[in-house]
Scaffold this motif. Structure first.
Motif, PDB file in Angstrom:
ATOM      1  N   ILE A  81       0.838  -1.192   0.000  1.00 55.51           N
ATOM      2  CA  ILE A  81       0.000   0.000   0.000  1.00 55.51           C
ATOM      3  C   ILE A  81       0.878   1.250   0.000  1.00 55.51           C
ATOM      4  N   LEU A  82       0.611   2.151  -0.952  1.00 52.95           N
ATOM      5  CA  LEU A  82       1.268   3.458  -0.994  1.00 52.95           C
ATOM      6  C   LEU A  82       0.473   4.419  -0.133  1.00 52.95           C
ATOM      7  N   CYS A  83       1.148   5.148   0.744  1.00 52.13           N
ATOM      8  CA  CYS A  83       0.403   6.041   1.634  1.00 52.13           C
ATOM      9  C   CYS A  83       1.299   7.167   2.143  1.00 52.13           C
ATOM     10  N   ALA A  84       0.637   8.138   2.765  1.00 53.16           N
ATOM     11  CA  ALA A  84       1.329   9.287   3.360  1.00 53.16           C
ATOM     12  C   ALA A  84       0.439   9.873   4.438  1.00 53.16           C
ATOM     13  N   ALA A  85       1.024  10.689   5.291  1.00 55.37           N
ATOM     14  CA  ALA A  85       0.273  11.328   6.374  1.00 55.37           C
ATOM     15  C   ALA A  85      -0.538  12.507   5.833  1.00 55.37           C
ATOM     16  N   PRO A  86      -1.706  12.788   6.428  1.00 52.59           N
ATOM     17  CA  PRO A  86      -2.482  13.967   6.018  1.00 52.59           C
ATOM     18  C   PRO A  86      -1.679  15.259   6.063  1.00 52.59           C
ATOM     19  N   ALA A  87      -0.777  15.380   7.045  1.00 51.15           N
ATOM     20  CA  ALA A  87       0.022  16.611   7.148  1.00 51.15           C
ATOM     21  C   ALA A  87       0.922  16.774   5.922  1.00 51.15           C
ATOM     22  N   TYR A  88       1.508  15.698   5.455  1.00 52.32           N
ATOM     23  CA  TYR A  88       2.347  15.780   4.262  1.00 52.32           C
ATOM     24  C   TYR A  88       1.496  16.140   3.046  1.00 52.32           C
ATOM     25  N   LEU A  89       0.333  15.504   2.910  1.00 55.29           N
ATOM     26  CA  LEU A  89      -0.518  15.753   1.755  1.00 55.29           C
ATOM     27  C   LEU A  89      -1.045  17.184   1.753  1.00 55.29           C
ATOM     28  N   ALA A  90      -1.294  17.739   2.946  1.00 50.70           N
ATOM     29  CA  ALA A  90      -1.734  19.131   3.015  1.00 50.70           C
ATOM     30  C   ALA A  90      -0.627  20.084   2.566  1.00 50.70           C
ATOM     31  N   ARG A  91       0.607  19.687   2.811  1.00 52.27           N
ATOM     32  CA  ARG A  91       1.745  20.534   2.469  1.00 52.27           C
ATOM     33  C   ARG A  91       2.185  20.368   1.020  1.00 52.27           C
ATOM     34  N   ARG A  92       2.152  19.134   0.517  1.00 52.54           N
ATOM     35  CA  ARG A  92       2.718  18.854  -0.798  1.00 52.54           C
ATOM     36  C   ARG A  92       1.686  18.391  -1.836  1.00 52.54           C
ATOM     37  N   GLY A  93       0.486  18.052  -1.371  1.00 50.47           N
ATOM     38  CA  GLY A  93      -0.511  17.531  -2.294  1.00 50.47           C
ATOM     39  C   GLY A  93      -0.305  16.043  -2.536  1.00 50.47           C
ATOM     40  N   ALA A  94      -1.320  15.384  -3.100  1.00 47.40           N
ATOM     41  CA  ALA A  94      -1.259  13.949  -3.367  1.00 47.40           C
ATOM     42  C   ALA A  94      -0.906  13.705  -4.833  1.00 47.40           C
ATOM     43  N   PRO A  95      -0.095  12.702  -5.129  1.00 46.24           N
ATOM     44  CA  PRO A  95       0.186  12.381  -6.533  1.00 46.24           C
ATOM     45  C   PRO A  95      -1.089  11.909  -7.224  1.00 46.24           C
ATOM     46  N   ARG A  96      -1.312  12.393  -8.446  1.00 45.46           N
ATOM     47  CA  ARG A  96      -2.511  12.003  -9.189  1.00 45.46           C
ATOM     48  C   ARG A  96      -2.278  10.792 -10.068  1.00 45.46           C
ATOM     49  N   ASP A  97      -1.033  10.535 -10.417  1.00 45.32           N
ATOM     50  CA  ASP A  97      -0.708   9.331 -11.174  1.00 45.32           C
ATOM     51  C   ASP A  97       0.753   8.979 -10.916  1.00 45.32           C
ATOM     52  N   LEU A  98       1.198   7.848 -11.456  1.00 46.30           N
ATOM     53  CA  LEU A  98       2.545   7.349 -11.170  1.00 46.30           C
ATOM     54  C   LEU A  98       3.629   8.309 -11.654  1.00 46.30           C
ATOM     55  N   SER A  99       3.350   9.072 -12.721  1.00 45.56           N
ATOM     56  CA  SER A  99       4.361   9.965 -13.269  1.00 45.56           C
ATOM     57  C   SER A  99       4.738  11.079 -12.305  1.00 45.56           C
ATOM     58  N   GLU A 100       3.898  11.349 -11.298  1.00 48.02           N
ATOM     59  CA  GLU A 100       4.182  12.433 -10.357  1.00 48.02           C
ATOM     60  C   GLU A 100       5.000  11.978  -9.147  1.00 48.02           C
ATOM     61  N   LEU A 101       5.244  10.695  -9.009  1.00 51.38           N
ATOM     62  CA  LEU A 101       5.979  10.203  -7.838  1.00 51.38           C
ATOM     63  C   LEU A 101       7.367  10.814  -7.698  1.00 51.38           C
ATOM     64  N   PRO A 102       8.157  10.971  -8.760  1.00 50.75           N
ATOM     65  CA  PRO A 102       9.511  11.525  -8.583  1.00 50.75           C
ATOM     66  C   PRO A 102       9.533  12.933  -7.999  1.00 50.75           C
ATOM     67  N   ALA A 103       8.428  13.655  -8.086  1.00 48.47           N
ATOM     68  CA  ALA A 103       8.397  15.017  -7.558  1.00 48.47           C
ATOM     69  C   ALA A 103       8.150  15.047  -6.054  1.00 48.47           C
ATOM     70  N   HIS A 104       7.902  13.886  -5.454  1.00 50.29           N
ATOM     71  CA  HIS A 104       7.574  13.834  -4.025  1.00 50.29           C
ATOM     72  C   HIS A 104       8.755  13.345  -3.200  1.00 50.29           C
ATOM     73  N   ASP A 105       8.654  13.591  -1.871  1.00 48.75           N
ATOM     74  CA  ASP A 105       9.618  13.038  -0.922  1.00 48.75           C
ATOM     75  C   ASP A 105       9.254  11.563  -0.708  1.00 48.75           C
ATOM     76  N   LEU A 106      10.184  10.680  -0.990  1.00 48.94           N
ATOM     77  CA  LEU A 106       9.915   9.250  -0.957  1.00 48.94           C
ATOM     78  C   LEU A 106      10.730   8.588   0.149  1.00 48.94           C
ATOM     79  N   LEU A 107      10.068   7.806   0.964  1.00 47.05           N
ATOM     80  CA  LEU A 107      10.699   7.117   2.084  1.00 47.05           C
ATOM     81  C   LEU A 107      10.965   5.678   1.663  1.00 47.05           C
ATOM     82  N   THR A 108      12.223   5.319   1.555  1.00 45.18           N
ATOM     83  CA  THR A 108      12.568   4.011   1.020  1.00 45.18           C
ATOM     84  C   THR A 108      13.057   3.077   2.122  1.00 45.18           C
ATOM     85  N   GLY A 109      12.711   1.796   1.960  1.00 45.95           N
ATOM     86  CA  GLY A 109      13.098   0.778   2.924  1.00 45.95           C
ATOM     87  C   GLY A 109      14.057  -0.219   2.316  1.00 45.95           C
ATOM     88  N   SER A 110      13.889  -1.486   2.679  1.00 45.20           N
ATOM     89  CA  SER A 110      14.822  -2.517   2.223  1.00 45.20           C
ATOM     90  C   SER A 110      14.601  -2.896   0.762  1.00 45.20           C
TER      91      SER A 110
END
Length: 291
Positions: A165-194
């Motif tokens: 599941i892709l998700c983010a906190a409401p506070a982040y979305l209020a500040r940066r907006g939500a991606p509307r499609d996959l092409s917008e992901l690189p413009a966001h702050d991305l938290l990466t794991g293993s």
């Protein structure tokens, strides 16, 4: 009269436990008996297998090579015995398992503990490690793995499913907006794991995306905390985010691009006869994880 097999079980137990006393307890022998059998084995081989100090036991180079061979011999012996045992025979001996840390702590370990409680003749070694261990080379009986499996030496049985599941906190979305499609992901702050890639579905086909960001941690729990604190977007398995989503601490994103559910698999080395300890553990895990 001594047998050429004498000392192999004792040596393997000490090597795996790095302790004479713990190995002796597992084998139901005295520490002196275990030490004596290994000394006789080293005399027969005219090779030192273990370096002993007052504080620890370490394998020599010859011991490391011999341990891998001994594990295969013991597996072959146990397989031969399993072939003539009734299907309802009780599990016994040592069962070595491996699983990723977070999933293992949350789901696998509690199920394994219940199984151990009900089968007193079985010893269990559960290794929680995010590295992909070599079951055959490292002497594991069973592993829990996810997604696509490629090792042809292993037999796999599906235990359950998990959803990414892709998700983010409401506070982040209020500040940066939500991606509307996959092409917008690189413009966001991305938290990466293993995982090196995030998985999605687009136009009915599975696709992957390599996230790049200023924040990375190999702990899913740490990724979750960073997301809740509004540091960015994350993609995590459902068991991490179900409660935060329900509580409103996170918001699911791009749900129309959610990938197919991943399989949770029990995998074990290819054998003609699966030992009862492995077969019964897999059945138990399947019932536990499905629940």
């Amino acid at each position: 009269m001594s047998s050429r097999w004498d000392g192999i079980d004792e040596f393997t137990a000490v090597a795996e436990q790095a302790s004479f006393s713990t190995a002796a307890k597992r084998l139901g022998l005295s520490t002196s008996a275990v030490s004596r059998e290994i000394a006789r084995l080293e005399d027969r081989l005219q090779t030192r297998l273990l370096n002993r100090t007052t504080r620890r036991v370490e394998l020599t180079d010859a011991g490391r090579d011999f341990l891998a061979r001994c594990r295969r011999l013991i597996d072959e012996r146990d397989e031969a015995l399993a072939a003539v045992q009734p299907d309802d025979s009780a599990p016994h001996g040592l069962l070595r398992m491996t699983c990723s840390v977070s999933y293992g702590e949350r789901f696998v370990a509690p199920a394994v503990n219940r199984f151990a409680r009900d089968h007193a003749e079985l010893s269990i070694e559960l290794d929680l490690d995010n590295r992909l261990r070599d079951l055959v080379g490292d002497g594991y009986d069973l592993a829990i793995r996810f997604g696509h499996l490629t090792d042809s030496r292993l037999i796999a049985r599906r235990l359950a499913s998990r959803r990414l599941i892709l998700c983010a906190a409401p506070a982040y979305l209020a500040r940066r907006g939500a991606p509307r499609d996959l092409s917008e992901l690189p413009a966001h702050d991305l938290l990466t794991g293993s995982s090196e890639h995030w998985r999605f579905s687009e136009a009915g086909r599975e696709t992957s995306f390599r996230p790049q960001g200023r924040w990375r941690c190999n702990s899913g729990a740490a990724v979750l905390d960073a997301a809740i604190q509004g540091l960015g977007l994350c993609q995590l398995p459902d068991f991490y985010v179900t409660e935060p989503l329900r509580a409103g601490a996170l918001t699911a994103l791009l749900t129309e691009h959610r990938p197919p559910d991943e399989g949770v698999w029990a995998v074990h080395p290819h054998r003609r006869h699966v030992p009862p300890k492995v077969r019964l553990m897999i059945d138990h895990l399947r019932a536990s994880l499905a629940a």
